[in-house]
Design an enzyme around this catalytic site. Sequence first.
Site, PDB file in Angstrom:
ATOM      1  N   CYS A   1       0.813  -1.155  -0.004  1.00  0.00           N
ATOM      2  CA  CYS A   1      -0.063   0.025  -0.151  1.00  0.00           C
ATOM      3  C   CYS A   1       0.813   1.201  -0.147  1.00  0.00           C
ATOM      4  O   CYS A   1       2.184   1.345   0.317  1.00  0.00           O
ATOM      5  CB  CYS A   1      -0.793   0.204   1.470  1.00  0.00           C
ATOM      6  SG  CYS A   1      -2.095  -1.296   1.467  1.00  0.00           S
TER       7      CYS A   1
ATOM      8  N   GLY B   1       0.293   0.422  -5.133  1.00  0.00           N
ATOM      9  CA  GLY B   1      -1.074  -0.410  -5.017  1.00  0.00           C
ATOM     10  C   GLY B   1      -2.006   0.142  -6.121  1.00  0.00           C
ATOM     11  O   GLY B   1      -2.244   1.363  -6.254  1.00  0.00           O
TER      12      GLY B   1
ATOM     13  N   ASN C   1      -0.348   0.564   5.776  1.00  0.00           N
ATOM     14  CA  ASN C   1       0.719  -0.158   4.893  1.00  0.00           C
ATOM     15  C   ASN C   1       1.454  -1.142   5.597  1.00  0.00           C
ATOM     16  O   ASN C   1       1.886  -0.698   6.703  1.00  0.00           O
ATOM     17  CB  ASN C   1       1.545   0.895   4.082  1.00  0.00           C
ATOM     18  CG  ASN C   1       2.679   0.144   3.399  1.00  0.00           C
ATOM     19  OD1 ASN C   1       2.441  -0.808   2.819  1.00  0.00           O
ATOM     20  ND2 ASN C   1       3.689   0.767   3.136  1.00  0.00           N
ATOM     21  N   GLY C   2       1.405  -2.447   5.399  1.00  0.00           N
ATOM     22  CA  GLY C   2       2.019  -3.423   6.113  1.00  0.00           C
ATOM     23  C   GLY C   2       1.414  -4.736   6.067  1.00  0.00           C
ATOM     24  O   GLY C   2       0.081  -4.826   5.438  1.00  0.00           O
TER      25      GLY C   2
ATOM     26  N   TYR D   1      13.058  -3.074  -5.703  1.00  0.00           N
ATOM     27  CA  TYR D   1      12.130  -2.840  -6.593  1.00  0.00           C
ATOM     28  C   TYR D   1      10.867  -1.848  -6.365  1.00  0.00           C
ATOM     29  O   TYR D   1      10.621  -1.297  -7.117  1.00  0.00           O
ATOM     30  CB  TYR D   1      11.534  -4.358  -6.836  1.00  0.00           C
ATOM     31  CG  TYR D   1      10.321  -4.457  -7.587  1.00  0.00           C
ATOM     32  CD1 TYR D   1       9.997  -3.930  -8.968  1.00  0.00           C
ATOM     33  CD2 TYR D   1       9.001  -4.940  -6.858  1.00  0.00           C
ATOM     34  CE1 TYR D   1       8.937  -4.218  -9.385  1.00  0.00           C
ATOM     35  CE2 TYR D   1       7.947  -4.998  -7.394  1.00  0.00           C
ATOM     36  CZ  TYR D   1       7.628  -4.539  -8.748  1.00  0.00           C
ATOM     37  OH  TYR D   1       6.534  -4.607  -9.743  1.00  0.00           O
TER      38      TYR D   1
END
Length: 489
Positions: free
Chosen positions: A29, A55, A131-132, A274
């Site tokens: 996210c 995302g 996020n996570g 990445y």
Amino acid sequence: MLDSKYKDNFNNIALSTQGQLSHHARESCGLFGIYGDDQAVQKTYFGLHSLQHRGQESAGIASSDGQVIQCYKGMGMVRRVFRSGSDILEKLSNPIAIGHVRYSTSGASKAVNSQPLLAEYSRGQVALAHNGNLINAALLRDEYQSYGSIFKSTSDTEVIIHLLAKPNHLAKHDPLAHVLNHLQGSYCILFLFADRIEAARDPFGIRPLCIGQTEKGHYVIASESCAFDTIGTKFIREVEPGEIVTLDKTGLSSRFFVKPGNVTPAHCIFEHIYFAKQNSTIFGENIHEFRKKLGRQLAIEHPADADVVIPVPDSGTSAAIGYAEQSKIPFDMGMVRSHYVGRTFISPDQKLRELEVKLKLAIVEQVVGGKRIVVVDDSIVRGTTTRGKIRALRQAGAKEIHMRVSCPPIRFPCYYGVDFPTKEELLANERSLKQIKEFLEVDSIGYMSLKGLLNCANLPADHYCTACWTGKYRIPVDVAVTKFAMESD
Ligand code: SF4
């Protein structure tokens, strides 16, 4: 859509993502938040666009006028959810806002799991963007359900709201800090209360979270600093692991829910390789520069006798530039990525997959025809898409293909917020280098060593998570967490 100020639209278009294709792991996210700006919602919209790479399944914005929070979200990319020409942003317009773009790593891709999650509890409203991946979310959820709590989503994030609303947690001196100490796993969370934003980062600092300031002095929080560039905001610093940063009418204040320095960080180094955008600075380092260093190191570790170096765009580009610089082999663009295809939602049939690869990545015959080429990619996950590209390069007349990868072979799943396939589906799982070379149909293969990778990074080696290569998880995972762990509830 927003006629009621309390409206939290859960009714947007739901798209299935079954059959979606990518050779890469997917990020979980992106978060964005801003306090006190007349154009907070518009800036959040632009910020989310910059974070779209983190995302694409759903997007949402929650905003507050200081008293009431409203929220709008839906399935799809930012431009789809906040359709251009519509007046959604205008109706949401308030000086305090948070936003979220999602790729699901816990809970299916469906509208009910899109964020921010908006809830009302005894202290008023709260909207949450996460996020996570919380590795103890299923356990906590079971516990709450056994007491009669009702959950309306299947994502790990909702359990945080239940923790926050629990009366004995509210009785604590600092309820939020108390709640955060219950969470295990990776998390950056934005809490939007009616009068403030609280931003928290897990004690290991696994995912990035940055603080910026606009020219007018308003504070901004974002997963990556690239979101600041878009809206003319200056990067100040990162939220520290174990820190809570509050943005309110007094400005910015900070406190820690874990004693600073008590935990050695475990930053996800895959963010550098990445996920993050090239113009971002996270974990104290610019992404493009870091990837170029990787490319140079890769050329030292795995030289090749070749005529041209080409990247797999876009994430392999910076490393390929570094490889070309170090090896003195000319760099060129042998593949061109189409940014307009988006998701094709086709069935997982091999022939169609190959067509999709061609649609997304076109080969420049003039660059590769009759040449010995080095192909640089950031990582290989399943390997099937990479093999499709190799075949396309052969069809275009490449004489020799030397595959170079700027990280070590991925052999283990990620439990901290990245959606890798299962261990069995990973190309490097129980395959020797010779077998990988045969599978990919290349003339040679060279992966970056873990030592080489860590030597390229600015921070000490033990400040990074490397579990997807080593299987050594810094936060123990007792029960393997799957993306759909909470779907059958
Ligand atoms: S396991 Fe890999 S992808 Fe997951 S947090 Fe660690 S380094 Fe990042």
